[in-house]
Design a protein around this motif. Sequence first.
Motif, PDB file in Angstrom:
ATOM      1  N   UNK A  90     -15.662  -6.679  -9.587  1.00 47.53           N
ATOM      2  CA  UNK A  90     -16.125  -5.423 -10.188  1.00 47.53           C
ATOM      3  C   UNK A  90     -15.240  -5.082 -11.388  1.00 47.53           C
ATOM      4  N   UNK A  91     -15.388  -5.809 -12.504  1.00 54.35           N
ATOM      5  CA  UNK A  91     -14.458  -5.648 -13.632  1.00 54.35           C
ATOM      6  C   UNK A  91     -14.264  -4.216 -14.125  1.00 54.35           C
ATOM      7  N   UNK A  92     -15.274  -3.334 -14.109  1.00 57.92           N
ATOM      8  CA  UNK A  92     -14.994  -1.980 -14.605  1.00 57.92           C
ATOM      9  C   UNK A  92     -14.089  -1.164 -13.683  1.00 57.92           C
ATOM     10  N   UNK A  93     -13.983  -1.568 -12.412  1.00 57.99           N
ATOM     11  CA  UNK A  93     -13.218  -0.788 -11.441  1.00 57.99           C
ATOM     12  C   UNK A  93     -11.758  -1.232 -11.449  1.00 57.99           C
ATOM     13  N   UNK A  94     -10.871  -0.311 -11.774  1.00 61.47           N
ATOM     14  CA  UNK A  94      -9.432  -0.590 -11.782  1.00 61.47           C
ATOM     15  C   UNK A  94      -8.803   0.089 -10.575  1.00 61.47           C
ATOM     16  N   UNK A  95      -8.166  -0.725  -9.728  1.00 57.85           N
ATOM     17  CA  UNK A  95      -7.590  -0.209  -8.487  1.00 57.85           C
ATOM     18  C   UNK A  95      -6.084  -0.448  -8.503  1.00 57.85           C
ATOM     19  N   UNK A  96      -5.326   0.617  -8.364  1.00 60.36           N
ATOM     20  CA  UNK A  96      -3.873   0.525  -8.233  1.00 60.36           C
ATOM     21  C   UNK A  96      -3.513   0.558  -6.750  1.00 60.36           C
ATOM     22  N   UNK A  97      -2.406  -0.078  -6.407  1.00 54.38           N
ATOM     23  CA  UNK A  97      -1.927  -0.071  -5.025  1.00 54.38           C
ATOM     24  C   UNK A  97      -0.678   0.798  -4.956  1.00 54.38           C
ATOM     25  N   UNK A  98      -0.723   1.824  -4.132  1.00 50.37           N
ATOM     26  CA  UNK A  98       0.425   2.711  -3.954  1.00 50.37           C
ATOM     27  C   UNK A  98       1.471   2.055  -3.061  1.00 50.37           C
ATOM     28  N   UNK A  99       2.633   2.644  -3.049  1.00 49.23           N
ATOM     29  CA  UNK A  99       3.705   2.170  -2.176  1.00 49.23           C
ATOM     30  C   UNK A  99       3.386   2.536  -0.726  1.00 49.23           C
ATOM     31  N   UNK A 100       4.001   1.806   0.201  1.00 49.07           N
ATOM     32  CA  UNK A 100       3.861   2.145   1.618  1.00 49.07           C
ATOM     33  C   UNK A 100       4.518   3.496   1.893  1.00 49.07           C
ATOM     34  N   UNK A 101       4.230   4.050   3.045  1.00 51.60           N
ATOM     35  CA  UNK A 101       4.826   5.340   3.403  1.00 51.60           C
ATOM     36  C   UNK A 101       6.331   5.209   3.599  1.00 51.60           C
ATOM     37  N   UNK A 102       6.764   4.125   4.240  1.00 50.05           N
ATOM     38  CA  UNK A 102       8.195   3.841   4.354  1.00 50.05           C
ATOM     39  C   UNK A 102       8.924   4.795   5.286  1.00 50.05           C
ATOM     40  N   UNK A 103      10.248   4.762   5.200  1.00 52.12           N
ATOM     41  CA  UNK A 103      11.087   5.635   6.036  1.00 52.12           C
ATOM     42  C   UNK A 103      11.453   6.889   5.252  1.00 52.12           C
ATOM     43  N   UNK A 104      10.440   7.579   4.788  1.00 57.47           N
ATOM     44  CA  UNK A 104      10.630   8.791   3.998  1.00 57.47           C
ATOM     45  C   UNK A 104      11.153   9.928   4.878  1.00 57.47           C
ATOM     46  N   UNK A 105      11.960  10.836   4.322  1.00 59.09           N
ATOM     47  CA  UNK A 105      12.455  11.973   5.117  1.00 59.09           C
ATOM     48  C   UNK A 105      11.353  12.811   5.761  1.00 59.09           C
ATOM     49  N   UNK A 106      10.181  12.892   5.135  1.00 59.35           N
ATOM     50  CA  UNK A 106       9.090  13.635   5.764  1.00 59.35           C
ATOM     51  C   UNK A 106       8.698  13.004   7.099  1.00 59.35           C
ATOM     52  N   UNK A 107       8.593  11.680   7.117  1.00 52.69           N
ATOM     53  CA  UNK A 107       8.241  10.997   8.362  1.00 52.69           C
ATOM     54  C   UNK A 107       9.388  11.064   9.358  1.00 52.69           C
ATOM     55  N   UNK A 108      10.600  11.002   8.845  1.00 52.86           N
ATOM     56  CA  UNK A 108      11.791  11.157   9.675  1.00 52.86           C
ATOM     57  C   UNK A 108      11.701  12.467  10.466  1.00 52.86           C
ATOM     58  N   UNK A 109      11.353  13.545   9.763  1.00 49.93           N
ATOM     59  CA  UNK A 109      11.259  14.857  10.410  1.00 49.93           C
ATOM     60  C   UNK A 109      10.142  14.891  11.445  1.00 49.93           C
ATOM     61  N   UNK A 110       9.005  14.270  11.125  1.00 47.67           N
ATOM     62  CA  UNK A 110       7.896  14.240  12.088  1.00 47.67           C
ATOM     63  C   UNK A 110       8.318  13.490  13.348  1.00 47.67           C
ATOM     64  N   UNK A 111       8.951  12.333  13.175  1.00 49.24           N
ATOM     65  CA  UNK A 111       9.359  11.536  14.331  1.00 49.24           C
ATOM     66  C   UNK A 111      10.363  12.287  15.201  1.00 49.24           C
ATOM     67  N   UNK A 112      11.289  12.995  14.574  1.00 50.08           N
ATOM     68  CA  UNK A 112      12.262  13.774  15.347  1.00 50.08           C
ATOM     69  C   UNK A 112      11.583  14.926  16.085  1.00 50.08           C
ATOM     70  N   UNK A 113      10.594  15.544  15.453  1.00 51.92           N
ATOM     71  CA  UNK A 113       9.845  16.600  16.136  1.00 51.92           C
ATOM     72  C   UNK A 113       9.092  16.041  17.339  1.00 51.92           C
ATOM     73  N   UNK A 114       8.497  14.860  17.180  1.00 53.88           N
ATOM     74  CA  UNK A 114       7.792  14.230  18.297  1.00 53.88           C
ATOM     75  C   UNK A 114       8.775  13.928  19.439  1.00 53.88           C
ATOM     76  N   UNK A 115       9.973  13.494  19.073  1.00 61.48           N
ATOM     77  CA  UNK A 115      10.986  13.181  20.080  1.00 61.48           C
ATOM     78  C   UNK A 115      11.399  14.441  20.834  1.00 61.48           C
ATOM     79  N   UNK A 116      11.610  15.528  20.105  1.00 61.25           N
ATOM     80  CA  UNK A 116      11.974  16.790  20.747  1.00 61.25           C
ATOM     81  C   UNK A 116      10.844  17.289  21.644  1.00 61.25           C
TER      82      UNK A 116
END
Length: 245
Positions: A90-116
């Motif tokens: 599909x030559x007219x369609x340009x698709x960029x690939x974002x970075x993975x979510x990774x060990x971001x502090x936002x996810x860090x906080x979610x995981x700690x909340x789940x643990x608590x």
Amino acid sequence: MTLVAVAHGSRDPRSAATVRALVGAVRTVSPGLDVREAFLDLSEPKVGDVLARLHAEGARTAVAAPLLLGSAYHARVDLPGIVAEAAERFPPLRVSVADVLGTDPLLDAVALDRLAAAGADPADPELGVVVAAVGSSHPPANDAVARLAARWQARHGCLAAPAFASAAKPDVPAALARLRARGARHFAVASWFLAPGLLPDRVLGQVREHAPGAPVAEPLGADPRVAELVVRRYHEAVSAAARSA
């Protein structure tokens, strides 16, 4: 521009349901943004089919945002390969690939909340926390989980060790043994998984066998902070594409 949220996919229907709930949360965080879910394998719709549909609708640009916690094979090889194939079809369609979510502090906080929420106190110096993740044949992906466990230990006071459900060592029983050797008197398991499925269930079974009664946290799931990070990764990819245009 469209955000295509790309998950791994699973035979377990709970996984796809969680992904769809997360996509709904992304739409709530960023109203007006066109957000589609897609899967690399085992679930529908597949990434290639979603990109074909966007092309048929006349879309010219999109961002494929991997709902993946580590930069392993699916993020480094599978998804870029699918996007490259779509660019040829599909030559007219340009698709960029974002970075993975990774060990971001936002996810860090979610995981700690789940643990608590599971009943564990990371500030307990006698608590051994197993940070359970998928595991990868790509060592840097596993190293990121090990660094996360080390940060938790340094910041919160518990003992912490990584464990992997597949493809890497240590597994959960080995991580529990290491924590016991370091002085842990009781245990909890943090879930570094996005959604329920086969591998989180495997971890749960190992915990029940080797540390009966230890609390096991829920996966990160469709928390608004996860959605916020997905949107951030999308905007980062849009900015990077604009700079390279």
